[in-house]
Design a protein around this motif. Sequence first.
Motif, short mmCIF file in Angstrom:
data_model
loop_
_atom_site.label_atom_id
_atom_site.label_comp_id
_atom_site.label_asym_id
_atom_site.label_seq_id
_atom_site.Cartn_x
_atom_site.Cartn_y
_atom_site.Cartn_z
N TRP A 139 0.80 -1.22 0.00
CA TRP A 139 0.00 0.00 0.00
C TRP A 139 0.83 1.27 0.00
CZ3 TRP A 139 -5.08 -0.34 3.32
CH2 TRP A 139 -5.91 -1.32 2.77
N ASP A 140 2.07 1.23 0.48
CA ASP A 140 2.91 2.43 0.46
C ASP A 140 2.96 3.01 -0.95
OD1 ASP A 140 3.77 2.81 3.13
OD2 ASP A 140 5.10 1.09 2.94
N ASN A 141 3.14 2.14 -1.92
CA ASN A 141 3.20 2.59 -3.32
C ASN A 141 1.82 2.66 -3.96
OD1 ASN A 141 6.05 2.74 -3.34
ND2 ASN A 141 6.20 0.54 -3.69
N LEU A 142 0.96 1.68 -3.66
CA LEU A 142 -0.34 1.60 -4.32
C LEU A 142 -1.19 2.85 -4.07
CD1 LEU A 142 -2.57 0.05 -5.85
CD2 LEU A 142 -3.23 -0.96 -3.65
N LEU A 143 -1.27 3.29 -2.82
CA LEU A 143 -2.14 4.41 -2.51
C LEU A 143 -1.63 5.71 -3.13
CD1 LEU A 143 -3.31 3.80 1.17
CD2 LEU A 143 -4.11 2.79 -0.96
N ILE A 144 -0.31 5.86 -3.23
CA ILE A 144 0.25 7.05 -3.88
C ILE A 144 -0.02 7.00 -5.39
CG2 ILE A 144 2.34 8.37 -4.33
CD1 ILE A 144 1.29 8.49 -1.44
N GLU A 145 0.05 5.81 -5.97
CA GLU A 145 -0.32 5.67 -7.39
C GLU A 145 -1.78 6.05 -7.61
OE1 GLU A 145 0.55 1.63 -8.32
OE2 GLU A 145 2.73 1.90 -8.23
#
Length: 251
Positions: A222-228
């Motif tokens: 989620w660290d990357n997914l939510l920013i995407e």
Amino acid sequence: MEGAYINLSIENFIGTITFSNPKHNALPSHLLKELAQTILDAGANDEVKVIVLKSAGDRTFCAGASFNELITINDMQTGKAFFSGFANVINAMRTCGKLVIGRIQGKTVGGGVGLAAACDYTLATKHAAIKLSELSIGIGPFVIEPAVTKKMGQTAMSEMTINAEQFYDAQYAKNNQLYANVFETIEELDEAVINLANKLASYNPEALLEMKKVLWKPYSNWDNLLIERAEISGKLVLSEFTKHKLASFAE
């Protein structure tokens, strides 16, 4: 409920984080940034064994992101940063290392639903209706979707997203796993929240930490997914459709 603020109070190993904004507890970027850091600070504090997340007042829990800030976005970078606010709060709740109890006293919209869904255990009053209104203004609940789907499932997430102008009552939220229980009054809600928090604070903190890790292990991306996802929303908010829609609301 005077002014906008984030507050952490600690008593009997319970860290109560309260956010407040006179405008229906909507959260502008600076409050979201402070809220994310406060959650992480509480997670790192040995005097805190469990976190209670609540908002001020006795009506709206959270009206989502700040509309006044939303209408000022004119470039992709600002848009991504704006929508990253809720992403960072949800990720802080996920990674803080402490179980988070959500106390939902009233209606919640958009990003506020995401906050409720990101709590590990959520209690509410019968007035705590929910709505995902983003699609109606030309964007979508992209950032909060993973949290809402995790808690409520794909079917409920899709239903609320598509029926973007409809409030779903607290019983619907309970039936679809967002709320563990629903109470008639705020007084009953607060009694249940403090009783649960006291029980959890009396448990082995090492066991609580390991349980938190287990509950969230499948969502480590989620660290990357939510920013995407924030980038998607940041792009859509610049669309002609959304700009026109926001302008009509502002008028």
